[in-house]
Design a protein around this motif. Structure first.
Motif, PDB file in Angstrom:
ATOM      1  N   GLU A  39       9.409  10.358  16.381  1.00 44.02           N
ATOM      2  CA  GLU A  39      10.502  10.581  15.919  1.00 44.02           C
ATOM      3  C   GLU A  39      10.626  10.786  14.444  1.00 44.02           C
ATOM      4  O   GLU A  39      12.211  11.000  14.677  1.00 44.02           O
ATOM      5  CB  GLU A  39      11.150   9.401  16.564  1.00 44.02           C
ATOM      6  CG  GLU A  39      10.851   8.643  17.709  1.00 44.02           C
ATOM      7  CD  GLU A  39      11.178   9.064  19.874  1.00 44.02           C
ATOM      8  OE1 GLU A  39      12.090  10.643  18.634  1.00 44.02           O
ATOM      9  OE2 GLU A  39      11.260   9.813  19.711  1.00 44.02           O
ATOM     10  N   ALA A  40      10.186  11.306  13.617  1.00 47.42           N
ATOM     11  CA  ALA A  40      11.089  11.626  12.494  1.00 47.42           C
ATOM     12  C   ALA A  40      10.912  12.745  12.827  1.00 47.42           C
ATOM     13  O   ALA A  40      10.033  13.437  12.795  1.00 47.42           O
ATOM     14  CB  ALA A  40      10.146  10.533  11.049  1.00 47.42           C
ATOM     15  N   ASP A  41      12.066  13.408  11.241  1.00 49.74           N
ATOM     16  CA  ASP A  41      12.315  14.542  11.271  1.00 49.74           C
ATOM     17  C   ASP A  41      11.918  15.477  10.564  1.00 49.74           C
ATOM     18  O   ASP A  41      11.656  14.038   9.438  1.00 49.74           O
ATOM     19  CB  ASP A  41      14.473  15.042  11.684  1.00 49.74           C
ATOM     20  CG  ASP A  41      14.873  14.424  12.530  1.00 49.74           C
ATOM     21  OD1 ASP A  41      14.995  15.271  13.661  1.00 49.74           O
ATOM     22  OD2 ASP A  41      15.554  13.521  12.583  1.00 49.74           O
ATOM     23  N   PRO A  42      11.844  16.431  10.243  1.00 54.23           N
ATOM     24  CA  PRO A  42      11.092  16.901   8.785  1.00 54.23           C
ATOM     25  C   PRO A  42      11.985  16.581   7.764  1.00 54.23           C
ATOM     26  O   PRO A  42      11.086  16.529   6.742  1.00 54.23           O
ATOM     27  CB  PRO A  42      11.223  19.276   8.896  1.00 54.23           C
ATOM     28  CG  PRO A  42      11.079  18.810  10.786  1.00 54.23           C
ATOM     29  CD  PRO A  42      12.145  17.606  11.264  1.00 54.23           C
ATOM     30  N   ASP A  43      13.134  16.795   7.673  1.00 59.82           N
ATOM     31  CA  ASP A  43      13.420  15.941   6.655  1.00 59.82           C
ATOM     32  C   ASP A  43      13.362  15.237   5.865  1.00 59.82           C
ATOM     33  O   ASP A  43      13.097  14.365   5.085  1.00 59.82           O
ATOM     34  CB  ASP A  43      15.384  16.042   6.427  1.00 59.82           C
ATOM     35  CG  ASP A  43      15.419  17.610   6.623  1.00 59.82           C
ATOM     36  OD1 ASP A  43      14.251  18.455   6.248  1.00 59.82           O
ATOM     37  OD2 ASP A  43      16.964  18.062   6.348  1.00 59.82           O
ATOM     38  N   THR A  44      13.203  13.830   6.921  1.00 65.20           N
ATOM     39  CA  THR A  44      13.367  12.734   6.667  1.00 65.20           C
ATOM     40  C   THR A  44      10.863  12.095   5.945  1.00 65.20           C
ATOM     41  O   THR A  44      10.647  11.787   5.178  1.00 65.20           O
ATOM     42  CB  THR A  44      12.685  11.864   8.069  1.00 65.20           C
ATOM     43  OG1 THR A  44      13.835  11.805   8.521  1.00 65.20           O
ATOM     44  CG2 THR A  44      12.513  10.549   8.033  1.00 65.20           C
ATOM     45  N   LYS A  45      10.168  13.555   6.363  1.00 63.50           N
ATOM     46  CA  LYS A  45       8.604  13.607   6.365  1.00 63.50           C
ATOM     47  C   LYS A  45       8.911  13.959   4.966  1.00 63.50           C
ATOM     48  O   LYS A  45       7.901  13.287   4.293  1.00 63.50           O
ATOM     49  CB  LYS A  45       8.377  14.723   7.651  1.00 63.50           C
ATOM     50  CG  LYS A  45       7.958  13.882   9.521  1.00 63.50           C
ATOM     51  CD  LYS A  45       7.122  14.744   9.834  1.00 63.50           C
ATOM     52  CE  LYS A  45       7.180  14.110  10.946  1.00 63.50           C
ATOM     53  NZ  LYS A  45       6.552  14.928  11.838  1.00 63.50           N
ATOM     54  N   ARG A  46       9.656  14.851   4.875  1.00 62.48           N
ATOM     55  CA  ARG A  46       9.472  15.076   3.180  1.00 62.48           C
ATOM     56  C   ARG A  46      10.135  14.563   2.090  1.00 62.48           C
ATOM     57  O   ARG A  46       9.406  14.335   1.463  1.00 62.48           O
ATOM     58  CB  ARG A  46      10.004  16.770   3.544  1.00 62.48           C
ATOM     59  CG  ARG A  46      10.716  17.487   2.014  1.00 62.48           C
ATOM     60  CD  ARG A  46      12.232  18.480   2.067  1.00 62.48           C
ATOM     61  NE  ARG A  46      12.773  18.080   2.188  1.00 62.48           N
ATOM     62  CZ  ARG A  46      13.873  17.354   2.352  1.00 62.48           C
ATOM     63  NH1 ARG A  46      13.555  16.604   0.733  1.00 62.48           N
ATOM     64  NH2 ARG A  46      15.215  16.914   3.130  1.00 62.48           N
ATOM     65  N   GLY A  47      11.257  13.636   2.555  1.00 62.60           N
ATOM     66  CA  GLY A  47      11.788  13.242   2.005  1.00 62.60           C
ATOM     67  C   GLY A  47      10.623  11.526   2.030  1.00 62.60           C
ATOM     68  O   GLY A  47      10.977  11.418   0.544  1.00 62.60           O
ATOM     69  N   TYR A  48      10.302  11.480   2.491  1.00 64.34           N
ATOM     70  CA  TYR A  48       9.369   9.907   2.126  1.00 64.34           C
ATOM     71  C   TYR A  48       7.831  10.615   1.785  1.00 64.34           C
ATOM     72  O   TYR A  48       8.090   9.831   0.621  1.00 64.34           O
ATOM     73  CB  TYR A  48       8.777   9.784   3.725  1.00 64.34           C
ATOM     74  CG  TYR A  48       8.313   8.746   3.586  1.00 64.34           C
ATOM     75  CD1 TYR A  48       8.201   7.753   3.568  1.00 64.34           C
ATOM     76  CD2 TYR A  48       6.445   8.632   4.171  1.00 64.34           C
ATOM     77  CE1 TYR A  48       7.505   6.133   3.190  1.00 64.34           C
ATOM     78  CE2 TYR A  48       5.793   7.415   3.518  1.00 64.34           C
ATOM     79  CZ  TYR A  48       6.114   6.046   4.007  1.00 64.34           C
ATOM     80  OH  TYR A  48       5.510   5.523   3.670  1.00 64.34           O
ATOM     81  N   ALA A  49       7.463  11.574   1.579  1.00 62.35           N
ATOM     82  CA  ALA A  49       6.284  11.782   1.541  1.00 62.35           C
ATOM     83  C   ALA A  49       6.674  12.471  -0.431  1.00 62.35           C
ATOM     84  O   ALA A  49       6.683  12.573  -1.274  1.00 62.35           O
ATOM     85  CB  ALA A  49       6.248  13.738   1.272  1.00 62.35           C
ATOM     86  N   GLU A  50       8.249  12.809  -0.960  1.00 60.36           N
ATOM     87  CA  GLU A  50       8.727  12.573  -2.401  1.00 60.36           C
ATOM     88  C   GLU A  50       8.930  11.805  -2.572  1.00 60.36           C
ATOM     89  O   GLU A  50       8.969  11.295  -4.140  1.00 60.36           O
ATOM     90  CB  GLU A  50       9.871  13.962  -2.361  1.00 60.36           C
ATOM     91  CG  GLU A  50       9.928  15.602  -1.477  1.00 60.36           C
ATOM     92  CD  GLU A  50      11.191  15.729  -1.627  1.00 60.36           C
ATOM     93  OE1 GLU A  50      12.061  14.880  -1.417  1.00 60.36           O
ATOM     94  OE2 GLU A  50      11.294  17.341  -1.087  1.00 60.36           O
ATOM     95  N   THR A  51       9.397  10.247  -2.455  1.00 58.93           N
ATOM     96  CA  THR A  51       9.560   9.208  -2.374  1.00 58.93           C
ATOM     97  C   THR A  51       8.505   8.666  -2.601  1.00 58.93           C
ATOM     98  O   THR A  51       8.243   8.018  -3.978  1.00 58.93           O
ATOM     99  CB  THR A  51      10.028   8.821  -1.231  1.00 58.93           C
ATOM    100  OG1 THR A  51      11.190   9.142  -1.156  1.00 58.93           O
ATOM    101  CG2 THR A  51      10.586   7.252  -2.283  1.00 58.93           C
ATOM    102  N   LEU A  52       7.532   9.147  -2.136  1.00 58.89           N
ATOM    103  CA  LEU A  52       5.579   8.645  -2.365  1.00 58.89           C
ATOM    104  C   LEU A  52       5.313   8.561  -3.708  1.00 58.89           C
ATOM    105  O   LEU A  52       4.765   8.058  -5.307  1.00 58.89           O
ATOM    106  CB  LEU A  52       4.778   7.804  -1.528  1.00 58.89           C
ATOM    107  CG  LEU A  52       5.090   7.348  -0.009  1.00 58.89           C
ATOM    108  CD1 LEU A  52       4.170   8.088   0.751  1.00 58.89           C
ATOM    109  CD2 LEU A  52       5.461   6.348  -0.520  1.00 58.89           C
ATOM    110  N   ALA A  53       5.260   9.993  -3.956  1.00 62.13           N
ATOM    111  CA  ALA A  53       5.005  10.669  -5.140  1.00 62.13           C
ATOM    112  C   ALA A  53       5.625  10.177  -6.307  1.00 62.13           C
ATOM    113  O   ALA A  53       5.378  10.022  -7.632  1.00 62.13           O
ATOM    114  CB  ALA A  53       4.975  12.621  -4.881  1.00 62.13           C
ATOM    115  N   ALA A  54       7.526   9.919  -7.069  1.00 61.56           N
ATOM    116  CA  ALA A  54       7.950   9.661  -7.496  1.00 61.56           C
ATOM    117  C   ALA A  54       7.530   8.356  -7.524  1.00 61.56           C
ATOM    118  O   ALA A  54       7.881   7.880  -8.826  1.00 61.56           O
ATOM    119  CB  ALA A  54       9.198  10.375  -6.927  1.00 61.56           C
TER     120      ALA A  54
END
Length: 1010
Positions: free
Chosen positions: A564-579
């Motif tokens: 159910e996650a939107d592309p923006d959510t997946k992108r933001g989650y990846a950025e958050t983990l890296a940061a």
């Protein structure tokens, strides 16, 4: 070979004294460090000349009796006085009373007779003698523990002739060993209570050769499992946490190099695969050549309470080792009588040391330690117990706690005592009471103390003060409740999650060589999906449930999935983990998601790692801010600013363009009067100027700078009056329908501009329905407040008349809707439209204090809604009658103020042709100079925009204070470009829009002059 008789022993001792002796030679006998007797060949009463006395005294001192037995006649032929005393009789009585067989059954305890008889038969068979301990029955019925050592004398033919031996009273040694055993037993119980494990390591073969049950149980396994999994050094080190291995090895090696103990804390895996904290103490063992052969040590689980029980366990271990060493030394010393006595003395010293160590341990323990009898009276307490109960030892020893302590405390302690006595098992419980006005809570561990038969003789107790811990736990619970209340009641949606599995996964990726986590997740969505799904939810606030329109938290949890996650959510989650993995403590990103009702949400997500969880990510706080309305407002503001900029540009262009058109049109009219036969050439010029004026009128409408004459308008009556022109404009293929409530409010607007706006909308609807259709114009009363749309429409709260123009045409795409109100934007064919229709409607609505909106979808038609302020209806002023000769002047002096020289000259020529005297000046300063000079002026014709920091209306306002009778007519490319002035002209002010016809100018002047 031992002496064959007492006399032989006496002779040997006498010979020894003779060899030693001159007159001053003496021998001192000592026992337990004290001198017992001094033997001298000459003067001492215990001299070799009296060996019987010497041996009698020796036997008495060492409680050692001697006997001889004639095996042929089967009778006792000699017994020493000490031997008779051990039997509770005299020598004469013993020799007289003892007969054949009594030595096996007369004084040997019935339970020991079988062993004694077996020892005697073994002597006969092996001729090696015997050494046995048994219980001796005295004549008076008392029982003594004794040790008997015997030898036999055989004839040359191998027959047993004679036997002799010694019997020693072991009563003192037995008591010492029992005391020592009791203390060792107590220490083992304390050590077991401390949960301390033991090990022995063969350093030569690098393997474990011993592991205690306690150590294995501490790791959740059996001894066999431990020896299988960790018996080798390499296997053991794999169990140690990678971050602790270097420190562990350094501590051990340093201890080995210094031949000293080491004490190190580290983390290691237990049987479940989880890391737990342990404390290990060990020491190297070297052989006689100084080579390291093995190491010994202890392992303690300090996960739950580091250091609280360490002193107890280490002391118990040390004490048990000392007692075991002393006991073993005693056992080895039993072979000879002299060694037995030395071992006895060492045992007493060991007991003394053990008691000293135990006492020191009890006195200095951070826990309360004590012993009670079965009646509840204290036999031993340490200072911690005194502090806990608020009483000195004098009020505790020999008394139950209730004798001087609080009754509530005594009741709980006595209840635990009864439970332990009844069950025979250890008991742990929490006891709370008020002691000397202060609350007290301690963890009471109580266990039975057993004797060798397993009978409970006393109760041991260990008390741990947990008052501060309980207070801290209560404070923590209160703080947690406050946090949960704040979490649940917070208007900001919050998620609380455990990302520790995610952190482990990221560490594994880094270990595998991944350096750029963000790029890795972009190229490996499966890994990002795994990281998303292994994050564990801890809590969801009610505001989050509300934000996503879920029925409850369970429904929301089921909705928040990778699928159910939107592309923006997946992108933001990846950025958050890296940061976060790169060291950031917080990260913010925006995403467009969908609520459970499929409505779009624009959200700002902030991810924060609390300070106490930076290492393991076991707690992550995620706040979600709904910025849907904020982003929509930003878009509206951006659009409004764009429209404002375009409006200012178009307004300025229209102003300058009107000046040019005024010059063209005015000069064309003057040329037509002076030139005959050229009308066919001049009329197109005038017509072009009029068309240009209409174009600039549209630009002014968009820029909200067109001249308006607002008044109360009956909208329904106005629309009915437009019915004929609408039918002619739309044609027969389009049906027109008007809808309005009976009590429709009047609108405050310029009726002419409202008609133009409705006509423009009707034309657009016609072009959108080339095959025909239906046009609906519906009106309604609307009360707008902050809650019902005033803020969204960007209008002041109040009453409005809403006019909806709806068609069923082709509709608009989102891209077309975005630019629909912009001037010159059109989707029509070339020459089919100017692109100013909707921009005029937009400018008219905004200038009137209202708003206009569009709703349209492709193939779904278009609805344009105009909001106009409500007005109280007023009676319209009567129309002026037909003017007489409007073009004729009578030489009245007119002052013209215009900064543009071409327009100024044109105005002068037009007025002169009408019969007026003209004085033209470029600015207000020159006009004031002319008026101050007393020049006659009947009327002022002024441009709205003037140089020198003033304006036409400002000049007129100031003029009213000195010449209130002097009329003023304004002319302008737009009427409201001076700063701070309302764009709606007052009814008593006249404005001529450039370009204007000469007839309009003549009419305005004539009306102003009366």
């Amino acid at each position: 070979m031992p002496p064959s008789s007492l006399h032989e022993i006496s002779d040997q001792l006498a010979a020894l004294l003779s060899e030693l002796g001159q007159d001053d030679t003496a021998i001192t006998l000592t026992h337990r460090g004290q001198a017992l007797a001094t033997l001298s060949p000459r003067s001492d009463p215990l001299s070799p000349r009296d060996p019987e006395t010497l041996f009698t005294e020796t036997e008495r001192l060492f409680r050692l009796g001697h006997w001889e037995w004639d095996e042929v006649e089967d009778r006792c032929i000699y017994c020493s006085p000490e031997f008779a005393r051990l039997h509770g009789t005299t020598v004469e009585a013993f020799l007289r009373q003892v007969r054949s067989g009594d030595r096996a059954y007369g004084w040997v305890h019935p339970e020991d007779r079988a062993r004694y008889d077996a020892a005697w038969r073994r002597l006969e068979e092996t001729r090696e003698g015997y050494d046995i301990e048994y219980r001796l029955l005295r004549v008076d019925g008392a029982v003594l523990p004794v040790r008997e050592v015997a030898k036999a004398v055989f004839s040359a033919d191998g027959y047993l002739e004679r036997s002799f031996g010694f019997v020693q009273d072991l009563t003192g040694r037995r008591d010492d060993q029992q005391d020592l055993s009791a203390h060792a037993h107590l220490l083992r119980q304390i050590a077991d209570l401390a949960d301390l494990g033991y090990w022995i390591w063969d350093e030569v073969e690098d393997r474990c050769v011993f592991c205690s049950d306690t150590l294995a149980k501490t790791l959740g396994m059996s001894v066999e499992q431990y020896m299988l999994n960790y018996a080798r050094g390499d296997k053991l080190m794999k169990a140690v946490h990678p971050d602790d291995r270097a420190g562990y090895l350094e501590a051990v090696q340093r201890a080995f190099d210094r031949r000293a103990f080491y004490d190190v804390s580290f983390r290691r895996l237990d049987h479940s695969g989880s890391y737990r904290h342990f404390r290990e103490r060990g020491a190297p063992v070297f052989d006689a050549d100084g080579r390291l052969v093995r190491s010994i040590g202890t392992l303690q689980d300090i996960t739950a309470a580091k250091g609280v029980e360490e002193g107890l366990r280490v002391a118990a271990q040390d004490l048990e080792a000392r007692v075991a060493a002393r006991t073993k030394a005693l056992q080895r010393a039993n072979s000879l009588l002299e060694s037995e006595i030395a071992g006895h003395m060492r045992a007493r010293q060991a007991l003394k040391d053990s008691e000293s160590h135990l006492q020191a341990f009890i006195e200095n323990s951070p826990m309360g330690i004590g012993i009670k009898d079965k009646e509840g009276r204290y036999l031993l307490v340490n200072p911690v117990v005194e502090r806990l109960f608020g009483m000195p030892a004098e009020k505790l020893i020999g008394f139950p706690v209730g004798a001087h302590g609080p009754k509530a405390l005594a009741a709980q302690i006595e209840a635990q005592d009864r439970a332990v006595l009844a069950s025979g098992q250890a008991d742990t419980r929490e006891i709370s009471a008020v002691v000397k006005g202060a609350p007290l809570t301690f963890l009471a561990y109580k266990f039975p103390i057993l004797d060798e038969t397993g009978t409970t003789t006393a109760l041991g107790l260990i008390d741990v003060d947990v008052t501060e811990q309980k207070r801290a736990e209560a404070s923590l619970r209160a703080s947690e409740k406050r946090y949960r209340d704040l979490f649940e009641e917070s208007p900001l949606p919050i998620l609380e999650e455990d990302w520790s599995p995610v952190k482990v996964m990221l560490e594994d990726l880094r270990a595998a060589g991944v350096t750029d986590l963000l790029r890795h997740f972009q190229n490996n969505e499966a890994d990002l999906k795994q990281a998303y799904e292994i994050a564990r939810s801890i809590g969801v606030s009610q505001a989050a449930v509300k934000l996503y329109r879920a029925a409850d938290k369970a429904e929301l949890a089921a909705f928040i999935t990778w699928e159910e996650a939107d592309p923006d959510t997946k992108r933001g989650y990846a950025e958050t983990l890296a940061a976060l993995y790169d060291g950031a403590q917080r990260y913010t990103y925006e995403a467009i998601e969908r609520a459970m009702d499929d409505q779009p949400l624009v959200i700002r997500i902030r991810v924060v790692l609390p300070r106490g969880h930076l290492e393991d990510w076991s707690r992550v706080l995620i706040s979600i801010e709904d910025i849907t309305d904020y982003r929509a407002a930003e878009e509206r503001l951006r659009q409004a600013q764009k429209m404002e900029v375009v409006g200012q540009l178009t307004g300025g262009v229209a102003h300058d363009f009107n000046n040019l058109l005024a010059i063209i049109q005015g000069n064309a009219e003057l040329l037509a009067e002076r030139t005959e036969g050229c009308e066919s050439l001049i009329r197109p010029i005038v017509h072009a100027a009029e068309r240009g004026g209409e174009l600039t009128h549209g630009l002014l409408a968009f820029s909200r700078r067109q001249p308006l004459m607002p008044q109360a308008v009956d909208v329904m009556a106005l629309m009915e009056g437009m019915l004929d022109i609408l039918r002619r404009t739309l044609g027969e293929t389009i049906e027109i329908a008007f809808r309005a409530p009976p009590a429709l409010w009047h609108a405050m607007a310029d009726p002419g501009q409202l008609e133009t706006a409705l006509l423009n909308l009707a034309v657009n609807a016609r072009d959108a329905m080339p095959a025909g259709g239906r046009l609906i114009v519906a009106c309604e009363n609307r009360q707008l407040t902050a809650a019902t749309g005033a803020v969204d429409l960007e209008v002041a709260a109040g009453d409005y008349v809403a006019i909806c123009v709806c068609d069923g045409g082709c509709g608009m795409t989102a891209a077309v809707r975005e630019h629909a109100f912009e001037p010159f934007f059109t989707t029509k064919e070339i020459r089919r439209g100017s692109g100013l229709g909707l921009s005029m409607v937009y400018g008219f609505a905004k200038q009137s204090g209202g708003q206009v909106t569009i709703q349209s979808e492709p193939e779904q038609g278009t609805t344009v809604k105009i909001f106009l302020p409500r007005a109280v209806p007023k009676a319209n002023a009567p129309m002026s009658g037909p003017a007489e000769d409007l073009l004729a002047g009578s030489g009245e002096p007119i002052l013209v103020i215009e900064d543009d020289p071409d327009v100024r000259r044109l105005a002068g020529r037009l007025l002169q042709t009408m019969g007026y005297r003209v004085t033209a000046v470029p600015d207000a300063a020159a006009a004031w100079d002319l008026l101050a000079a007393g020049n006659p002026v009947s009327l002022v014709l002024s441009d709205v925009v003037l140089p020198g920091g003033t304006s036409g209306p400002a000049f007129a306002a100031e003029l009213q204070t000195t010449r209130p009778d002097l009329p003023v007519i304004f002319m302008s490319g737009y009427p409201a470009d001076e700063a701070g002035r309302d764009s709606l002209l007052r009814p008593d002010q006249v404005l001529l829009n450039k370009p204007f016809q000469r007839s309009a100018l003549a009419k305005a002047i004539r009306q102003a002059l009366g």
